[in-house]
Design an enzyme around this catalytic site. Structure first.
Site, short mmCIF file in Angstrom:
data_model
loop_
_atom_site.label_atom_id
_atom_site.label_comp_id
_atom_site.label_asym_id
_atom_site.label_seq_id
_atom_site.Cartn_x
_atom_site.Cartn_y
_atom_site.Cartn_z
N GLU A 1 19.96 18.88 65.79
CA GLU A 1 19.65 18.58 64.39
C GLU A 1 20.64 19.33 63.50
OE1 GLU A 1 18.99 17.18 61.69
OE2 GLU A 1 16.80 17.02 61.72
N HIS A 2 21.10 18.65 62.47
CA HIS A 2 21.97 19.30 61.49
C HIS A 2 21.14 20.29 60.67
CE1 HIS A 2 25.02 15.78 61.51
NE2 HIS A 2 25.52 16.81 62.17
N TYR B 1 17.28 15.93 58.77
CA TYR B 1 16.69 14.69 59.31
C TYR B 1 17.74 13.86 60.05
CZ TYR B 1 13.22 15.96 55.73
OH TYR B 1 12.33 16.63 54.93
N HIS B 2 18.60 14.54 60.78
CA HIS B 2 19.64 13.87 61.57
C HIS B 2 19.46 14.20 63.05
CE1 HIS B 2 22.42 14.26 57.78
NE2 HIS B 2 21.49 13.34 57.63
N HIS B 3 18.23 14.16 63.55
CA HIS B 3 18.02 14.53 64.95
C HIS B 3 18.66 13.50 65.89
CE1 HIS B 3 14.37 13.75 62.53
NE2 HIS B 3 14.19 12.71 63.29
#
Length: 545
Positions: A300-301, A481-483
């Site tokens: 995740e970012h 929210y970039h998982h």
């Protein structure tokens, strides 16, 4: 469509999940009239004004009617705070509720996939570039690497915040170039391009599915939860679907295509008996296809923001004042422009914390608002919003080293999985974030920005030591929210890989995973456009057999 109709359909392909990847596959595979496709979405339709209006993001994210709201436990690496990980629960998925940012990432992102998956030149940037172009509809395209005829509309922001230009100028002071962030050389600073058409959000569903609903070979089933993949030995034959109180099995004559997202795709595979034997056995699920990599490699970012109070310019922090709000609403509803019609990220850039690094390690975002996370904040949307005009620069790590795991804890097909992930599980991520905060502070000191700054917002006092910066970062880091990565692609001989270069689940038959979970390593920037591109390529792979 009703569940009973789906049972009688016996489609060639069942697409599980109506997010970006699922919409791409449903639209592309149904281009052949002889191929029947059933798209199954657990959430609702996205025909709602809150989806269409850009400002609706504040009403949709962290709303259980629209968002899966995956929960994480307290994370000791960020002083016991924990977050809600957002994922869209409607047709269009994240493209219907998230930030409307259209960005591809950097070429080396994809070259590294190709190397890690052992399939060079397949999945390299050169291999994927035609798919980036094919999916894009950018009317102002002037470069051969931009698309003008694809399904997904891309627009420049109509009303840029004046300090977006100042942010780009400050970035150029680092030695970076002013660039088209989706152009030939995207490494640099530039203005955000939005997933919008005529001042309104434009989703993957709008581009790939909605125009083709009249196709007789395409069906869409909503509010229908896939409980399990049905297996006959290693062969996927269909899915068990629950819609309301009714549960039934729908059979596919060709393949099951899992596009449920990084958390839900891994969860579905494990609930169906595909995954690490120890995890499945502990959860009480019989092992059908042992695959140790399922649920692992979670990425995740992570990042933090630095914000300043400003004068002379608008800010979303003051946009809800009565007179200002009425003007902004008029612009949004009548003129289709203004602050409420713009993405919250107005400009971006890629930067290095160390000039010697071969690639950028930070993505920077200019935001026309500021927030302060509280210990109980589960997301930036539930954070404190100062009432004075302010802006922020948010940094995220391009390539976080920390890795986590998604795992099931029981056999209930409707229960949520556990998410084990420490945002600073890798010490390098903490060091990079601290270095990034120092870099952002220098950007705010650049004359292009400094002239509008009238005070520190967050932090209220600039830390003066490594220890003070560490405390700030641990208290203020959040997720983007970039998982990605829980069903990663790799060679069939790789025990950690879940899918092969064709995105087929290793050890199973007639089953593929197509979404951000297949990324071996998360891209350097937002994951929406890369996910669409994965699905565009997957459609060709599936059609070729």
């Amino acid at each position: 469509m009703r569940l009973d109709d789906a049972v009688g359909m016996r489609p060639d392909y069942i697409v599980v999940g109506g997010g970006p990847a699922g919409c791409v596959l449903a639209g592309r595979l149904s281009e052949n009239p002889a191929t029947s496709v059933l798209l199954v979405e657990a959430g609702r339709s996205s025909d709602d004004p809150r989806v269409r209006l850009p400002v609706g993001v504040a009403l949709l994210v962290d709303n259980e009617q629209w968002d899966w709201r995956w929960q994480t436990p307290p994370d000791s690496s960020i002083n016991g705070r924990h977050f809600t990980w957002s994922a869209g629960k409607c047709l269009g998925g994240g493209s219907a509720i998230h930030g409307q940012v259209h960005i591809r990432g950097l070429p080396h992102d994809y070259d590294s996939w190709s190397e890690l998956a052992g399939c060079s030149p397949e999945w390299s940037h050169a291999d994927l570039l035609p798919y980036f172009i094919r999916g894009e509809h950018y009317p102002r395209a002037t470069s051969a690497v931009r698309g003008m005829d694809g399904p997904l509309w891309v627009s420049d922001i109509r009303d840029l915040h004046p300090l977006a230009e100042a942010f780009v100028a400050a970035g150029m002071s680092l030695g970076s170039a002013r660039v088209d962030l989706n152009g030939d050389t995207p490494e640099g600073f530039g203005f955000t391009q939005a997933t919008q058409r005529d001042g309104r959000r434009f989703t993957a569903y709008d581009g790939y599915v909605r125009p083709h609903l009249a196709r007789r070979n395409l069906a869409v089933l909503t509010r229908a939860r896939v409980r399990r993949i049905r297996l006959d030995g290693p062969v996927a034959t269909g899915v068990e679907i629950q819609q309301g109180e009714r549960t039934a099995v729908v059979t596919a004559t060709r393949e099951i295509l899992v596009c449920a997202g990084t958390i839900a795709s891994a969860n579905l595979l494990m609930k169906s008996g595909i995954g690490p034997p120890a995890v499945l056995q502990q959860a009480g699920v019989p092992v059908a296809v042992p695959r140790d990599g399922v649920g692992r490699n979670l990425q995740e970012h992570t990042g933090a923001s630095i914000s300043k109070y400003i004068t002379g310019h608008w800010s979303l922090n003051t946009a809800r004042r009565p007179g200002t709000a009425l003007r902004n609403l008029y612009q949004l509803l009548v003129q289709r422009r203004g602050p409420f019609a713009s993405p919250v990220v107005q400009a971006m850039g890629f930067a290095r914390t160390d000039p010697a690094l071969p690639h950028p390690d930070l993505q920077l975002h200019f935001l026309p608002f500021a927030y302060r996370l509280r210990p109980e904040s589960r997301s930036a949307l539930t954070a404190e919003m100062p009432k004075r005009a302010a802006v922020a620069i948010q940094l995220t790590l391009c390539k976080p080293r920390s890795r986590g795991q998604v795992r099931i804890t029981d056999p209930d097909p409707l229960s949520a999985p556990a998410i084990d992930h420490q945002l600073f599980g890798a010490p390098e991520d903490l060091r990079t974030t601290i270095a990034g905060c120092r870099l952002v502070t220098r950007l705010f000191d650049h004359p292009s920005l400094a002239g509008s700054v009238v005070g520190h917002c967050n932090p209220s006092v600039i830390p003066d030591s490594d220890a003070a910066w560490e405390q700030y970062v641990r208290d203020n880091t959040t997720v983007a929210y970039h998982h990605a990565g829980t069903c990663r692609m790799g060679e069939r001989s790789d025990p950690a890989a879940v899918v092969d270069r064709g995105l087929r689940v290793i050890g199973a038959e007639r089953l593929r995973v197509v979404d951000a979970s297949v990324m071996p390593v998360v891209t350097s920037s937002n994951t929406y456009v890369p996910t669409v591109t994965i699905a565009e390529k997957a459609a060709d792979l599936i059609r070729s057999g």
